[in-house]
Design an enzyme around this catalytic site. Structure first.
Site, PDB file in Angstrom:
ATOM      1  N   HIS A 259       0.882 -31.093  21.811  1.00  0.00           N
ATOM      2  CA  HIS A 259       1.618 -30.667  20.627  1.00  0.00           C
ATOM      3  C   HIS A 259       3.089 -30.997  20.788  1.00  0.00           C
ATOM      4  CE1 HIS A 259      -1.231 -28.751  17.972  1.00  0.00           C
ATOM      5  NE2 HIS A 259      -1.824 -28.214  19.007  1.00  0.00           N
TER       6      HIS A 259
ATOM      7  N   LYS B 224       2.156 -18.499   9.595  1.00  0.00           N
ATOM      8  CA  LYS B 224       3.012 -19.162   8.601  1.00  0.00           C
ATOM      9  C   LYS B 224       2.641 -18.706   7.189  1.00  0.00           C
ATOM     10  CE  LYS B 224       2.762 -23.708   7.711  1.00  0.00           C
ATOM     11  NZ  LYS B 224       2.839 -23.988   6.265  1.00  0.00           N
TER      12      LYS B 224
END
Length: 931
Positions: A158, A590
């Site tokens: 990532h 999120k």
């Protein structure tokens, strides 16, 4: 005795009992050496400048002193683009060296604890085994646990893993030299030599390029991931198994249960193509080939070393008949005719070479011997090692049978010839597109996506239960469909070549319906990974990933519907009646904020546990956690024990992402401790009762529902409903600059868009961390608690209930402990400087004002619920660690703000861009869990 003498004695005793004195001495030593290097390489003026910036950053952090801020502005504004580079590098390396000293000290304190004979600490397998044996009183429960347990940290690539391998190698060299100083009584000459090597390594570090000149490719990420097997996993995992076996043997003697291999490392690197167009079938095959090559090279090296030591002669020991047979089939070496074990290891080496070459690897490290039949699989290799171990024990050479030989045998059982299972992952919308195209080719209809859910399920079930394929050639398909089908065809090739264990899992991102699972089953059938018939066989696990708040709320119903399909139940029978489900912490955070995300995941686990029990199917949960608390990060031990009762059940997988991988697993001893913690927590969560809330469950759950609802509303109102919030976010964080940096292979957004909805959760959290607002890890908590307390009544009963929940409920304790850590790393003084990058003054003051108010509100109510009066009051070790790092992290933030201001005003020189990138590296390394 005078007062002065008394005070001197107190001071001396404090010095003797000061457990952190060695840490401070190491930090001073490394800091002095780096300072000397800075003087030598850049000059005295550069050193004085760095020290001046550091002192003013400390004053600003401690007192929010406006004079310190003005002085910082003056110092930073006068820096030229070129002179900024060594300043950024200096603070980045000071931060790195401070982290090294922290890690060494943590190991030192742990070893001192063990050497003093102190009771085992929480998170150790020693304590976990003791608790289980005392609670259960028999070994059968442990035997069953080891037999069915699956514990797997899964490495993912990532874009928050910013450290270069070259820097990491220097870091490990410095750690080894510091350990040498700490553990060994060195002579004056040895001490001088050690210091010279430390200085040399720091000089190399200073003269090594911090940044990659090009964006990381997936091939680079594969190599970076493989490094941790060499650093830690290949040696430390067998060591951990041996520790468990030895603990049980000392405690139980002859009744010691067999410890099956339950701990394995997984990987996504090279198989995760969700939003990453650079993961192709060639890349995936390369990943598996490299993994296999690494583990076989390791075995060959171990076989050579062990074989050289096995000089036992038949004139002194009586070997087993099986060993005689193996030796007879081994190379005939005259001067080794009486040394059967050495001859066997030469034969084993030759068979490994042949197996490696058969798998397509080039072998150069093993001495050439007579060619031999290759091992067909790792089980044959284990069989030969078992014959040797059994024979050694038979002639009372049990100490020889332990150690390196036992560890090799365990390594082969754990890592096989494939090293690690590689997961595949793709977004459900991509599967839908491919199936839609195949549907059109098969039926000459273009309305697949317009079909109702029931009709789609009916068609998919009919196809996957029929042995016929829909279409034999995919040339008429789109490029996307062809690429997906090539990936799946490659997976079938990998399983035939390396075995099913090399590629056992397929993960579906953004699962919203039963259809998503059946579509993947349909595609697997097209390439032979699903065999239809009366007893259908599925060659890998299909794993739905539930990510958004809505999907978490609906996952129980989706799985209930899926299990109600008789044909899918038949497919599950071929997978040992185990269904894995993945829960996404990042996107849910999120989507709904920290409190709501954690609560919805907790509820989802309860729902899934009930649904799986109803259908008598075994549940394995896969936790898609990131490094930050905003993405599900935090201490593993507490997190696992805080799971709902019955949800762990001996089986757990968890992603390890970003810079967390290097902080957890680069150093072998720290790596082993982190793995041990994962094992201990899973064992305790499975075998011991942790239902601390009992009859209070309904009351606590209702309260959490109210808190989550209020928190969700506050978070959504700020992030998604406040006009101008997107512009505020884009301007007050380095998110746009990050997109142009060479950090990871994956694009930061799923679409070519800067909308928050399209942004990946990882850079979303990462950018808030860099700006030191850390918003995803706490926003909404203060609003929720205040609303709850005010709603309940005026007599303080609401707060009392929350305090009771915190005292009794591991979920609440972990939630607030993690938030406590995030609030400590949050710095509103520095955040205000990032906010000043927002051009619209009214927008800046409105939104940053709300963020700051909620931060103060969240701290106030955190203290009210926990009873503490300062952050990290219950975790002095972490508080000390952050305190040691702040003097080096803060200046990097101040520098980054100044560099962003220059860059956005049009100064886009290579020095400015490089310096921005270096500050991102430095802040990330200092915070340690920023993405």
């Amino acid at each position: 005795m005078s007062t002065a003498d008394s005070e001197n004695n107190v001071a001396k005793n404090r010095l003797v009992n000061d457990k952190d004195l060695p840490l401070r001495e190491d930090i001073r030593l490394l800091g002095r050496m780096l300072g000397d290097t800075l003087r030598e390489q850049e000059g005295e003026a550069a050193f004085e400048l760095v020290e001046n910036i550091r002192q003013n950053a400390i004053r600003f952090h401690r007192d929010q002193d406006p004079k310190a801020r003005d002085e910082l502005d003056r110092l930073l504004n006068q820096l030229s683009s070129k002179s900024t580079v060594p300043v950024v590098r200096a603070f980045s390396y000071f931060s790195l060296l401070s982290n090294i000293a922290e890690d060494i000290h943590h190991n030192r304190r742990r070893r001192a604890h063990l050497c003093a004979g102190s009771p085992p600490q929480a998170g150790s397998v020693t304590l976990a085994l003791e608790r289980v044996l005392e609670s259960k009183g028999n070994t059968a429960i442990l035997t069953n646990f080891f037999k069915k347990a699956v514990i797997s940290p899964v490495l993912t690539a990532h874009p928050t893993e910013v450290q270069r391998r070259s820097i990491l190698d220097c870091q490990l060299s410095i750690e080894r030299l510091l350990k040498e100083r700490a553990r060994t009584q060195l002579t004056p000459n040895e001490l001088r030599h050690n210091e010279e090597r430390l200085r040399a390594t720091i000089q190399i570090l200073w003269q090594t390029r911090m940044l990659r000149p090009t964006r990381l490719s997936v091939y680079d990420e594969i190599e970076n991931g493989l490094a941790y097997y060499s650093y830690t996993f290949l040696t430390e995992i067998p060591y951990l198994y041996a520790k468990i076996e030895d603990l049980l043997e000392r405690r139980l003697g002859k009744d010691t249960p067999y410890v099956a291999s339950f701990l394995r490392i997984g990987s996504w690197i090279g198989g995760d193509r969700d939003g990453n167009p650079f993961v192709t079938h060639e890349v995936m095959l390369h990943a598996v080939e490299r993994q296999s090559s690494v583990v076989l090279d390791f075995y060959l090296d171990e076989v050579r070393k062990i074989g050289r030591s096995m000089s036992l002669t038949e004139s002194l020991v009586k070997v087993s008949e099986e060993v005689k047979e193996l030796a007879a089939a081994s190379p005939d070496i005259p001067n080794r005719s009486d040394e059967p074990y050495r001859r066997i290891f030469l034969s084993i080496g030759a068979r490994l070479v042949a197996a490696s070459e058969q798998l397509g690897h080039m072998v150069t490290q093993f001495d050439p011997v007579e060619s031999n039949k290759p091992y067909a699989n790792s089980a044959e290799f284990v069989h030969d090692l078992d014959i040797i171990i059994h024979s050694l024990k038979q002639h009372k050479s049990h100490w020889v049978a332990r150690g390196a030989l036992r560890n090799l045998r365990r390594a082969v059982d754990v890592f096989g010839f494939h090293l690690a299972p590689l997961d595949m992952r793709q977004h459900s919308k991509v599967h839908e597109q491919v199936v839609s195209e195949l549907f059109e080719l098969a039926t000459h209809r273009k309305d697949y996506r317009q079909l109702g859910e029931e009709d789609r399920i009916k068609w998919l079930l009919a196809e996957i239960s029929s042995p016929r394929l829909v279409f034999s050639s995919y040339q008429a398909c789109s490029e996307t469909a062809q690429a997906e089908l090539r990936i799946l065809q490659c997976a079938a090739v990998i399983q035939r070549r390396f075995g099913q264990a090399a590629m056992p899992n397929y993960i579906i991102s953004m699962t919203t319906s039963v259809i998503n699972v059946l579509e993947v089953a349909f595609l697997l059938q097209e390439v032979g990974l699903l065999q239809a018939g009366e007893n259908p066989q599925l060659a890998l696990n299909i794993i739905p990933l539930f990510e958004t708040i809505a999907d978490l709320r609906g996952c129980g119903a989706i799985m209930d519907q899926l299990f109600s399909l008789p044909y899918y139940r038949q497919l599950l029978n071929s997978r040992s009646n185990v269904q894995e489900v993945m829960l996404g912490y990042s996107d849910s955070n999120k989507d709904g904020g920290f409190i709501t995300s954690n609560w919805e995941i907790y509820k989802a686990e309860i729902d899934l546990t009930k649904v799986f029990a109803k259908h008598k199917i075994e549940l394995r949960l896969f936790h898609g956690r990131g490094g930050t608390v905003g993405r599900g990060g935090g201490p593993s031990y507490q997190s696992i024990l805080a799971q709902p009762p019955g949800s762990v059940n001996g089986q757990i997988r968890v992603t390890e992402q970003g810079e967390v991988i290097s902080s957890k697993y680069a150093e072998p001893e720290i790596g082993r401790r982190n793995l041990e913690t994962l094992v201990a927590a899973t064992m305790e969560a499975t075998l011991l009762s942790h239902d601390a809330i009992g009859a209070n469950a309904d009351r606590y759950y209702r309260t959490m529902e109210m808190l989550a609802s209020a928190s969700f509303a506050a978070y959504r109102n700020l992030v998604y409903e406040t006009p101008g919030f997107k512009e505020f976010f884009l301007e007050c964080t380095p998110i746009r600059e990050m997109a142009g940096l060479h950090i990871g292979s994956r694009p930061p957004s799923r679409k070519d868009s800067d909308d928050i909805e399209d942004l990946r959760a990882i850079p979303w959290v990462f950018s808030w961390s860099l700006s030191r607002m850390m918003l995803p890890g706490w926003y909404g908590f203060g609003h929720a608690v205040e609303a709850f307390v005010n709603h309940e009544d005026q007599a303080g009963k609401g707060l009392e209930l929350l305090q009771e929940m915190y005292k009794n409920w591991p979920f609440m304790q972990t939630l607030l402990s993690n938030m406590d850590m995030v609030l400590t790393k949050t710095d509103m003084g520095i955040a205000s400087r990032y906010a000043e990058l927002v051009n619209d003054v009214d927008l800046r003051e409105q939104i940053f004002g709300r963020i700051k108010e909620e931060w103060e509100r969240s701290k106030k109510w955190l203290f009210a619920v926990t009873g503490n009066n300062e952050l990290l009051q219950d975790n002095p070790t972490l508080a000390r660690s952050i305190r040691n790092r702040i003097p080096y992290i803060d200046p990097l933030n101040h520098l980054q703000v100044e560099l962003l201001r220059r860059y956005r005003s049009g100064e886009d020189s290579d020095e400015v861009k490089r310096s921005i990138h270096m500050t991102i590296n430095g802040v990330t390394a200092g915070l340690r869990n920023s993405g």
